[in-house]
Design an enzyme around this catalytic site. Sequence first.
Site, mmCIF file in Angstrom:
data_model
loop_
_atom_site.group_PDB
_atom_site.id
_atom_site.type_symbol
_atom_site.label_atom_id
_atom_site.label_comp_id
_atom_site.label_asym_id
_atom_site.label_seq_id
_atom_site.Cartn_x
_atom_site.Cartn_y
_atom_site.Cartn_z
ATOM 1 N N GLU A 55 0.836 -1.216 0.000
ATOM 2 C CA GLU A 55 0.000 0.000 0.000
ATOM 3 C C GLU A 55 0.862 1.254 0.000
ATOM 4 O OE1 GLU A 55 -0.101 -2.635 1.952
ATOM 5 O OE2 GLU A 55 -2.001 -2.842 2.999
ATOM 6 N N CYS A 89 0.252 1.670 7.213
ATOM 7 C CA CYS A 89 -0.348 1.999 5.910
ATOM 8 C C CYS A 89 -1.641 2.772 6.088
ATOM 9 C CB CYS A 89 -0.574 0.734 5.095
ATOM 10 S SG CYS A 89 0.990 0.011 4.541
HETATM 11 N N1 THU Z 1 2.373 -6.337 4.163
HETATM 12 C C1 THU Z 1 1.854 -5.500 3.219
HETATM 13 O O1 THU Z 1 2.341 -5.440 2.094
HETATM 14 N N2 THU Z 1 0.787 -4.747 3.577
HETATM 15 C C2 THU Z 1 0.197 -4.728 4.806
HETATM 16 O O2 THU Z 1 -0.706 -3.949 5.047
HETATM 17 C C3 THU Z 1 0.664 -5.643 5.844
HETATM 18 C C4 THU Z 1 1.876 -6.429 5.523
HETATM 19 C C5 THU Z 1 3.543 -7.158 3.824
HETATM 20 C C6 THU Z 1 4.798 -6.813 4.555
HETATM 21 C C7 THU Z 1 5.536 -8.138 4.548
HETATM 22 O O3 THU Z 1 6.274 -8.213 3.339
HETATM 23 C C8 THU Z 1 4.447 -9.181 4.522
HETATM 24 O O4 THU Z 1 3.259 -8.510 4.132
HETATM 25 C C9 THU Z 1 4.221 -9.878 5.841
HETATM 26 O O5 THU Z 1 4.052 -8.977 6.869
#
Ligand code: THU
Length: 133
Positions: A55, A89
């Site tokens: 995000e 985020c």
């Molecule tokens: N992650 C995201 O891309 N967005 C979120 O809102 C939560 C977590 C990713 C970060 C990491 O690469 C993986 O998900 C596990 O936490």
Amino acid sequence: MDLDYLLEQAKKAAQQAYSPYSGYRVGAALLCDNGSIYTGCNVENASYSLTICAERNAVFKAVSDGQRDFSAIAIYVDSEEIFPPCGACRQVLAEFNPRMQILYANRRGNVLSDLETLLPQAFNLQEDEPGNF
Ligand code: THU
């Protein structure tokens, strides 16, 4: 704009995820008021805390390109687990539109929500907020 189309873009973006540590592939697609869409994926790092979420990558790409007005974001995680956006985020999204629509989805289905629900009373630096200060 059709939110199903936005979700398709998020799903495509998840394919670009660099996530060798968690194994979670996350994609986001951010809809601008002018109709353009910016996508992002999660990018992990061996120094774990330097990881950036899908995000925030989408928001930072859009802002770097001169966009600031956003109405919706779709988030897709290629997993069976439910995956609403993380707190960091949510705060970054609230900077630009505290009422943004948020569609988050995984392999099993999706949930349509909004930022007012997911981040009530978001931090901001406005002085016109009610309260006993
Ligand atoms: N992650 C995201 O891309 N967005 C979120 O809102 C939560 C977590 C990713 C970060 C990491 O690469 C993986 O998900 C596990 O936490």
